[in-house]
Design a protein around this motif. Structure first.
Motif, mmCIF file in Angstrom:
data_model
loop_
_atom_site.group_PDB
_atom_site.id
_atom_site.type_symbol
_atom_site.label_atom_id
_atom_site.label_comp_id
_atom_site.label_asym_id
_atom_site.label_seq_id
_atom_site.Cartn_x
_atom_site.Cartn_y
_atom_site.Cartn_z
ATOM 1 N N THR A 1 -5.091 1.075 -1.237
ATOM 2 C CA THR A 1 -6.088 2.144 -1.153
ATOM 3 C C THR A 1 -5.951 3.074 -2.351
ATOM 4 O O THR A 1 -4.870 3.197 -2.940
ATOM 5 C CB THR A 1 -5.922 2.952 0.146
ATOM 6 N N ASP B 1 0.833 -1.206 0.000
ATOM 7 C CA ASP B 1 0.000 0.000 0.000
ATOM 8 C C ASP B 1 0.872 1.263 0.000
ATOM 9 O O ASP B 1 0.617 2.211 0.752
ATOM 10 C CB ASP B 1 -0.942 -0.014 1.213
ATOM 11 N N ARG C 1 -0.684 3.337 -4.875
ATOM 12 C CA ARG C 1 -1.917 4.103 -4.674
ATOM 13 C C ARG C 1 -2.173 5.052 -5.845
ATOM 14 O O ARG C 1 -3.319 5.261 -6.256
ATOM 15 C CB ARG C 1 -1.848 4.874 -3.357
#
Length: 426
Positions: free
Chosen positions: A237, A190, A195
């Motif tokens: 995310t 992440d 992202r």
């Protein structure tokens, strides 16, 4: 906006426009020898002093002549209505043909957009295809991991650094001393690079929906590629701040990321609207871009050969000095893809000399398993032809195939025309 249109590999003189001629000459003199598409300017335009003529390279696309004066040069394909998007999609069926696509297609994303006629190029679908393919290459190699900062309120334990002000405020003040606010580093996928890519992929879904007509028969294939990419980013995310976009530092070890991140940033900043259309839809604006047609043709031919012959075709294997496009050791065959339409009716002696040199290279003959130094090595030239084949037959390349023609005046020299896909007008 004023723009000048040329055809790839077209020659022209500017005796009636001394100002533009001098401007082009100055730009050509200033230009360094380009080592990549990124460094090519004025679409590879060059000048022949003996003939007093300018001539274009085998590039198509658009570039600024003078951005301040809104003057641009647009170069169209010499094969009318050639569908370079379908050619590129075909390359994705072969792993090696789809590698290093920055050698085929490049966009100057930071440059000012150029206004073009919407009938000349359908670039937005090509951009989507290019970006999603890059992401899938990243997925196949594995997503990079990185250290990210986490802030979390932990129950009865400490991890990393205690955030004292928050702990005092939330723990002591509320009577929950066992709840400790901590800041720590965590190593996982992440990271900011992933992202950014995921955020751009989400915009790509909007772009795919908006350009369904331009994608045509490739819509289902591209949607599958998109779904495959998104599934790998499930635990990433999608949030990315403006500060992260502006200050990201890319590691040179991750080549695919260095290609994908600038494209992703452009898609995010423009919120998926990388092409600005006029209300009537006849014009659009897009950053300068360039497509190397001979390299695209070579990759397209490789994908066709790989589809039938698989591992029996060797790509870009040779010596330091001699590197033909393809070798077929089981037939002792040298194959070269030439993006020259004139091969149908004429013989390009320079091409013949080039392949003859390959056929006499000790290193290449060794790779073809030719031990007899007196043996004649067969050579095959593949060129674009509107009436040519659309796929190769799963038989010996030297079989009695009506599409393979011997070249008059040369021993064991052959040629075959390959039909390129074209865009059919509605």
């Amino acid at each position: 906006m004023n723009h000048i249109e040329y055809i790839e590999h077209e020659s022209f003189n500017l005796t009636d426009n001394a100002e533009l001629k001098n401007f082009f000459l100055c730009k050509i003199r200033e230009r360094l020898n380009p080592q990549s598409l990124k460094e090519v300017r004025l679409m590879g335009m060059d000048y022949d002093f003996k003939k007093d003529e300018f001539f274009m390279a085998y590039y198509i696309g658009a570039d600024w002549i003078d951005a301040e004066k809104q003057k641009a040069v647009v170069v169209l394909p010499k094969i009318k209505s050639v569908d370079f998007q379908t050619m590129l999609m075909k390359c994705f069926t072969c792993d090696k043909a789809s590698e290093n696509l920055d050698q085929v297609f490049f966009i100057r994303m930071e440059d000012k957009p150029i206004e073009m006629d919407s009938s000349s190029f359908q670039i937005e679908p090509l951009l989507i295809v290019y970006f999603i393919n890059l992401v899938n290459r990243i997925v196949r190699k594995g997503l990079k991991s990185g250290y990210i900062i986490r802030e979390e309120r932990l129950n009865g334990k400490i991890k990393g650094k205690v955030m004292m002000s928050q702990y005092v405020k939330h723990g002591f003040a509320l009577g929950m001393k066992e709840m400790v606010d901590c800041r720590y580093h965590e190593y996982n996928i992440d990271c900011v690079e992933n992202r950014i890519i995921k955020s751009a992929l989400l915009y790509c879904q909007q772009m795919i929906h908006r350009t369904q007509k331009g994608l045509g028969q490739h819509l289902a294939q591209l949607q599958n590629m998109y779904n495959s990419a998104m599934s790998a980013f499930e635990k990433v995310t999608a949030f990315v701040s403006l500060q992260e976009l502006q200050h990201i530092h890319l590691n040179s070890l991750f080549k695919e990321y260095r290609e994908a991140i600038p494209l992703a940033k452009m898609i995010i900043k423009k919120r998926g609207c990388c092409v600005e259309y006029e209300k009537n839809g006849t014009k659009y604006k897009f950053p300068p871009f360039i497509i190397d047609m001979p390299v695209l043709f070579e990759r397209y031919v490789y994908a066709l050969l790989d589809e039938v012959y698989g591992k029996s075709i060797l790509y870009q294997i040779g010596t330091r000095a001699d590197r033909p496009d393809f070798l077929k050791p089981d037939e002792h065959l040298i194959i070269d893809a030439k993006y020259i339409t004139g091969w149908k009716d004429n013989i390009n002696t320079d091409n013949v000399r080039q392949l003859s040199g390959y056929a006499r290279s000790i290193g290449i003959r060794h790779r073809l398993h030719i031990s007899d130094e007196n043996a004649v090595c067969p050579c095959l030239i593949i060129y674009p032809d509107v009436n040519g084949i659309t796929s190769f037959s799963p038989v010996s390349a030297m079989n009695s195939n009506n599409n393979i023609h011997p070249i008059d005046g040369y021993i064991k020299f052959f040629k075959i025309g390959v039909s390129l896909p074209v865009v059919h007008s509605d």
